[in-house]
Design a protein around this motif. Sequence first.
Motif, PDB file in Angstrom:
ATOM      1  N   ARG A 143      -4.620   1.823  -1.061  1.00 29.26           N
ATOM      2  CA  ARG A 143      -5.343   0.582  -0.754  1.00 29.26           C
ATOM      3  C   ARG A 143      -4.352  -0.577  -0.798  1.00 29.26           C
ATOM      4  O   ARG A 143      -3.425  -0.579  -1.611  1.00 29.26           O
ATOM      5  N   PHE A 144      -4.575  -1.577   0.056  1.00 31.40           N
ATOM      6  CA  PHE A 144      -3.728  -2.757   0.023  1.00 31.40           C
ATOM      7  C   PHE A 144      -4.043  -3.588  -1.219  1.00 31.40           C
ATOM      8  O   PHE A 144      -5.214  -3.784  -1.558  1.00 31.40           O
ATOM      9  N   LYS A 145      -2.986  -4.044  -1.894  1.00 24.78           N
ATOM     10  CA  LYS A 145      -3.123  -4.908  -3.072  1.00 24.78           C
ATOM     11  C   LYS A 145      -2.023  -5.965  -3.007  1.00 24.78           C
ATOM     12  O   LYS A 145      -0.860  -5.642  -2.724  1.00 24.78           O
ATOM     13  N   THR A 146      -2.377  -7.217  -3.278  1.00 25.22           N
ATOM     14  CA  THR A 146      -1.389  -8.295  -3.291  1.00 25.22           C
ATOM     15  C   THR A 146      -0.500  -8.129  -4.519  1.00 25.22           C
ATOM     16  O   THR A 146      -0.994  -8.110  -5.647  1.00 25.22           O
ATOM     17  N   LEU A 191       7.590 -22.472   7.100  1.00 29.59           N
ATOM     18  CA  LEU A 191       7.911 -21.128   7.600  1.00 29.59           C
ATOM     19  C   LEU A 191       6.978 -20.133   6.953  1.00 29.59           C
ATOM     20  O   LEU A 191       6.278 -20.450   6.008  1.00 29.59           O
ATOM     21  N   GLU A 192       6.959 -18.928   7.506  1.00 29.14           N
ATOM     22  CA  GLU A 192       6.147 -17.884   6.902  1.00 29.14           C
ATOM     23  C   GLU A 192       6.818 -16.532   7.090  1.00 29.14           C
ATOM     24  O   GLU A 192       7.506 -16.306   8.082  1.00 29.14           O
ATOM     25  N   PRO A 193       6.639 -15.639   6.112  1.00 36.59           N
ATOM     26  CA  PRO A 193       7.189 -14.289   6.265  1.00 36.59           C
ATOM     27  C   PRO A 193       6.381 -13.511   7.300  1.00 36.59           C
ATOM     28  O   PRO A 193       5.157 -13.620   7.336  1.00 36.59           O
ATOM     29  N   VAL A 194       7.085 -12.755   8.144  1.00 37.30           N
ATOM     30  CA  VAL A 194       6.406 -11.942   9.161  1.00 37.30           C
ATOM     31  C   VAL A 194       6.710 -10.453   9.003  1.00 37.30           C
ATOM     32  O   VAL A 194       6.051  -9.622   9.603  1.00 37.30           O
ATOM     33  N   ASP A 195       7.710 -10.118   8.183  1.00 38.33           N
ATOM     34  CA  ASP A 195       8.023  -8.712   7.941  1.00 38.33           C
ATOM     35  C   ASP A 195       8.670  -8.581   6.568  1.00 38.33           C
ATOM     36  O   ASP A 195       9.306  -9.518   6.073  1.00 38.33           O
ATOM     37  N   VAL A 221       4.704   4.083   2.261  1.00 38.71           N
ATOM     38  CA  VAL A 221       4.693   2.670   1.879  1.00 38.71           C
ATOM     39  C   VAL A 221       4.411   1.810   3.123  1.00 38.71           C
ATOM     40  O   VAL A 221       5.000   2.002   4.181  1.00 38.71           O
ATOM     41  N   ASP A 222       3.470   0.892   2.953  1.00 44.67           N
ATOM     42  CA  ASP A 222       3.099  -0.024   4.036  1.00 44.67           C
ATOM     43  C   ASP A 222       2.880  -1.407   3.428  1.00 44.67           C
ATOM     44  O   ASP A 222       2.796  -1.551   2.204  1.00 44.67           O
ATOM     45  N   HIS A 223       2.779  -2.422   4.275  1.00 42.77           N
ATOM     46  CA  HIS A 223       2.566  -3.780   3.778  1.00 42.77           C
ATOM     47  C   HIS A 223       1.843  -4.607   4.842  1.00 42.77           C
ATOM     48  O   HIS A 223       1.776  -4.225   6.006  1.00 42.77           O
ATOM     49  N   GLN A 224       1.312  -5.734   4.393  1.00 45.05           N
ATOM     50  CA  GLN A 224       0.753  -6.733   5.296  1.00 45.05           C
ATOM     51  C   GLN A 224       0.795  -8.073   4.566  1.00 45.05           C
ATOM     52  O   GLN A 224       0.873  -8.109   3.328  1.00 45.05           O
ATOM     53  N   PHE A 225       0.746  -9.153   5.329  1.00 42.27           N
ATOM     54  CA  PHE A 225       0.712 -10.486   4.750  1.00 42.27           C
ATOM     55  C   PHE A 225      -0.675 -11.077   4.950  1.00 42.27           C
ATOM     56  O   PHE A 225      -1.309 -10.848   5.975  1.00 42.27           O
ATOM     57  N   ILE A 226      -1.140 -11.831   3.940  1.00 41.42           N
ATOM     58  CA  ILE A 226      -2.424 -12.524   4.048  1.00 41.42           C
ATOM     59  C   ILE A 226      -2.248 -13.965   3.588  1.00 41.42           C
ATOM     60  O   ILE A 226      -1.391 -14.254   2.760  1.00 41.42           O
ATOM     61  N   LYS A 227      -3.074 -14.846   4.114  1.00 43.30           N
ATOM     62  CA  LYS A 227      -3.091 -16.227   3.614  1.00 43.30           C
ATOM     63  C   LYS A 227      -3.968 -16.255   2.390  1.00 43.30           C
ATOM     64  O   LYS A 227      -5.046 -15.679   2.368  1.00 43.30           O
ATOM     65  N   LYS A 280       0.862  -1.184   0.000  1.00 42.22           N
ATOM     66  CA  LYS A 280       0.000   0.000   0.000  1.00 42.22           C
ATOM     67  C   LYS A 280       0.893   1.228   0.000  1.00 42.22           C
ATOM     68  O   LYS A 280       1.890   1.271   0.725  1.00 42.22           O
ATOM     69  N   ALA A 281       0.550   2.211  -0.809  1.00 43.93           N
ATOM     70  CA  ALA A 281       1.299   3.468  -0.846  1.00 43.93           C
ATOM     71  C   ALA A 281       0.403   4.557  -1.429  1.00 43.93           C
ATOM     72  O   ALA A 281      -0.602   4.277  -2.072  1.00 43.93           O
TER      73      ALA A 281
END
Length: 160
Positions: free
Chosen positions: A93-96, A105-109, A153-159, A9-10
């Motif tokens: 808006r957040f977009k993958t 394992l999974e990414p956390v940052d 700039v921001d981010h988040q992880f989703i399944k 997101k940015a």
Amino acid sequence: MVKIGLQFKAMLENITNVRPFGDDFRWFLKLKCGNCGEVSDKWQYITLMDSVPLKGGRGSASMVQKCKLCSRENSIDILKDTMKPYHAEDSERFKTIVQFECRGLEPVDFQPQAGFAAEGAETGTPFTEINLQERDWNDYDEKAKESVGIYEVDHQFIKC
């Protein structure tokens, strides 16, 4: 095996088509072991060019690593077909923008760095080697005679 999407997101100013540039683009991540919960203390990067064989001939991944704490072998792979640019209409808006196939394992940052590219929204002027490490970037589009920028700039992880 789990698919994890990185959402970006940015706020975009007079710019569009923000994307990682080239197969050697480095995705800097902090990773967590799904077995013991250990999180890497250092940034690790993966690229599309990296391909490491998995044990037992189960294919390959962008990174295979053994957990320092529990010694479990884990892997993460970049799913190239899921890579999508971030457009002007996606602004704020957040977009993958990419998905990772994770085993154990999974990414956390995520730490955006150099290697992004984009174009002027009106002119198509190419901007390469955009560095988003500071979470802000700006330049000047000579053709449009206006400033261009990528901010907050921001981010988040989703399944997935």
